[in-house]
Design a protein around this motif. Structure first.
Motif, PDB file in Angstrom:
ATOM      1  N   CYS A 279       0.839  -1.195   0.000  1.00  0.00           N
ATOM      2  CA  CYS A 279       0.000   0.000   0.000  1.00  0.00           C
ATOM      3  C   CYS A 279       0.881   1.254   0.000  1.00  0.00           C
ATOM      4  O   CYS A 279       2.110   1.164  -0.021  1.00  0.00           O
ATOM      5  CB  CYS A 279      -0.904  -0.008   1.233  1.00  0.00           C
ATOM      6  N   CYS A 285       0.307   7.789   3.754  1.00  0.00           N
ATOM      7  CA  CYS A 285      -0.889   7.448   4.526  1.00  0.00           C
ATOM      8  C   CYS A 285      -0.640   7.713   6.006  1.00  0.00           C
ATOM      9  O   CYS A 285       0.343   7.213   6.581  1.00  0.00           O
ATOM     10  CB  CYS A 285      -1.270   5.978   4.322  1.00  0.00           C
ATOM     11  N   ALA A 288       0.019   4.829   8.631  1.00  0.00           N
ATOM     12  CA  ALA A 288       1.203   3.964   8.549  1.00  0.00           C
ATOM     13  C   ALA A 288       2.330   4.478   9.435  1.00  0.00           C
ATOM     14  O   ALA A 288       2.560   5.679   9.522  1.00  0.00           O
ATOM     15  CB  ALA A 288       1.679   3.885   7.099  1.00  0.00           C
ATOM     16  N   CYS A 314      -0.326  -0.956   7.639  1.00  0.00           N
ATOM     17  CA  CYS A 314      -1.003  -1.211   8.910  1.00  0.00           C
ATOM     18  C   CYS A 314      -1.938  -2.412   8.718  1.00  0.00           C
ATOM     19  O   CYS A 314      -2.021  -2.982   7.621  1.00  0.00           O
ATOM     20  CB  CYS A 314      -1.781   0.028   9.387  1.00  0.00           C
ATOM     21  N   GLY A 317      -4.721  -3.406   5.571  1.00  0.00           N
ATOM     22  CA  GLY A 317      -4.437  -4.226   4.391  1.00  0.00           C
ATOM     23  C   GLY A 317      -5.061  -3.731   3.103  1.00  0.00           C
ATOM     24  O   GLY A 317      -5.522  -4.529   2.279  1.00  0.00           O
ATOM     25  N   CYS A 318      -5.061  -2.429   2.879  1.00  0.00           N
ATOM     26  CA  CYS A 318      -5.739  -1.855   1.695  1.00  0.00           C
ATOM     27  C   CYS A 318      -5.276  -2.470   0.369  1.00  0.00           C
ATOM     28  O   CYS A 318      -6.074  -2.677  -0.530  1.00  0.00           O
ATOM     29  CB  CYS A 318      -5.489  -0.350   1.625  1.00  0.00           C
TER      30      CYS A 318
HETATM   31  S1  SF4 Z   1      -3.113  -0.444   4.752  1.00  0.00           S
HETATM   32 FE1  SF4 Z   1      -4.309   1.332   4.061  1.00  0.00          FE
HETATM   33  S2  SF4 Z   1      -4.682   2.518   5.926  1.00  0.00           S
HETATM   34 FE2  SF4 Z   1      -3.024   1.084   6.395  1.00  0.00          FE
HETATM   35  S3  SF4 Z   1      -1.126   2.194   5.948  1.00  0.00           S
HETATM   36 FE3  SF4 Z   1      -1.652   1.109   4.095  1.00  0.00          FE
HETATM   37  S4  SF4 Z   1      -2.838   2.583   2.876  1.00  0.00           S
HETATM   38 FE4  SF4 Z   1      -2.803   3.324   4.989  1.00  0.00          FE
END
Ligand code: SF4
Length: 367
Positions: A279, A285, A288, A314, A317-318
């Motif tokens: 991500c 972001c 993070a 984080c 998990g985007c």
């Molecule tokens: S998983 Fe999504 S919310 Fe988490 S750090 Fe990566 S982009 Fe950001």
């Protein structure tokens, strides 16, 4: 500006660590050459030059300043990339196969569905459509709630989560979708697959299964796709393709409609960089505490063909909500390692530094 549970759009941008994020939903998952050039210019002038290719065949402008938002939206409207209002935008989650061809009815179907959605009942934010009516099945593993597919020469209307769909003529498919939407809105569920899993039955006959889809690796070899590692493109990479119409896909790739070359894109679907997902991470972001893409690049050469490594900033998990053979999830500036699980899964190892991870993963990824 955003409400919890809503997906970002161009009319309803999402604040991110690097500025506003605007998700653009091109009609028919296609950009004409003028739109490609226009988006590159908007990104360069008003954003930070970074664009994401989304998993629903969308494109996201990053790093747009608050002050620039009205001008960016005005330019998107000029390019026919802006909806009339946020409700219309939110409903228009329509992903279209890149394998359509002129005269096969796919774009007519998109136009008709867009019209019907203007008056549709309120739908949950992630509710979407896959129009998979090209020369080969392609979108069966992409997120969608209602699928329009082919079974031989017939069109098939299928609810996600059901193996069989209803044979339907092109003149009736959109009115049958309206019937299913009315039923779904009354079901109280957030996604179609949840409703089906709860043993609710949509008002569709179960006539036939859709054509079988090739495995992803083989599918991506059937056309000259151009890939962006992590789905992260730049305005310069987009500008390289500004003379071409592009079809967007859910696979971190675009398909030019004619012969297009650019060193800014990967052409080999087996490139090791395409075996990792990561991500935005820090600093783009705010959630993070780690840089995810730098580590993913460093580890990509160790990922064997057919394997997958997910590096997540984080636990959300985007970049890859599903399980992966190995997932590294950032937490308090370090990484937890999860085996065969998603970013929020139970860690096998906790609190690893970047330097500890590299040696360790050669064993885990090869296993
Ligand atoms: S998983 Fe999504 S919310 Fe988490 S750090 Fe990566 S982009 Fe950001």
């Amino acid at each position: 500006m955003t409400r919890k549970g809503w997906c970002p759009g161009a009319l309803r941008p999402m604040p991110a660590g690097d500025g506003l994020l605007l998700r653009v939903r091109p009609h028919g998952s296609r950009l004409d050459p003028g739109q490609v050039a226009g988006l590159a210019e908007i990104s360069e002038t008003f954003g930070n030059g970074q664009l994401d290719l989304g998993s629903r065949a969308t494109l996201q402008l990053r790093g747009v300043g608050d002050d620039a938002l009205p001008e960016v939206q005005r330019r998107l409207a000029t390019l026919d990339l802006l909806d009339g209002d946020p409700q219309q935008e939110a409903r228009r989650n329509i992903m279209v196969t890149p394998f359509w061809h002129e005269g096969d009815g796919t774009l007519d179907l998109v136009r008709e569905l867009e019209m019907v959605l203007r008056d549709a009942p309120d739908l949950p934010p992630k509710f979407g459509f896959a129009i998979d009516t090209g020369t080969r099945a392609a979108l069966q593993d992409a997120s969608a709630d209602i699928r329009i597919e082919r079974a031989g020469d017939d069109l098939l209307l299928r609810a996600d989560g059901m193996s069989l769909g209803e044979r339907v003529g092109p003149d009736r498919v959109v009115s049958r979708i309206a019937d299913v939407l009315a039923w779904f809105a009354a079901s109280g569920h957030g996604r179609m697959a949840q409703a089906i899993a709860a043993e609710l039955k949509p008002p569709l006959t179960e006539d036939a299964a859709p054509d079988r889809q090739l495995p992803r690796r083989d599918l991506l070899r059937t056309a000259p796709f151009l890939f962006a590692p992590f789905g992260a493109a730049t305005s310069a990479a987009l500008r390289d393709l500004a003379a071409h119409a592009l079809r967007l896909t859910p696979w971190r790739a675009v398909l030019p409609e004619d012969d297009a070359r650019s060193g800014s894109w990967l052409t080999d679907p087996d490139d090791p960089l395409l075996r990792v997902s990561a991500c935005t991470g820090a600093p783009g972001c705010a959630s993070a505490s780690v840089e995810s893409r730098a580590l993913a690049r460093q580890l990509a050469p160790y990922v064997p063909a057919g394997q997958h490594l997910h590096v997540s900033g984080c636990a959300k998990g985007c970049a890859h909500p599903a399980a992966a053979p190995v997932t590294l999830t950032g937490r308090d500036g370090r990484f937890d390692l999860i085996r065969n699980g998603p970013a929020g899964g139970k860690p096998l190892l906790r609190g690893l530094t970047d330097t500890e991870i590299s040696d360790l993963l050669r064993g885990h990824l090869g296993a």
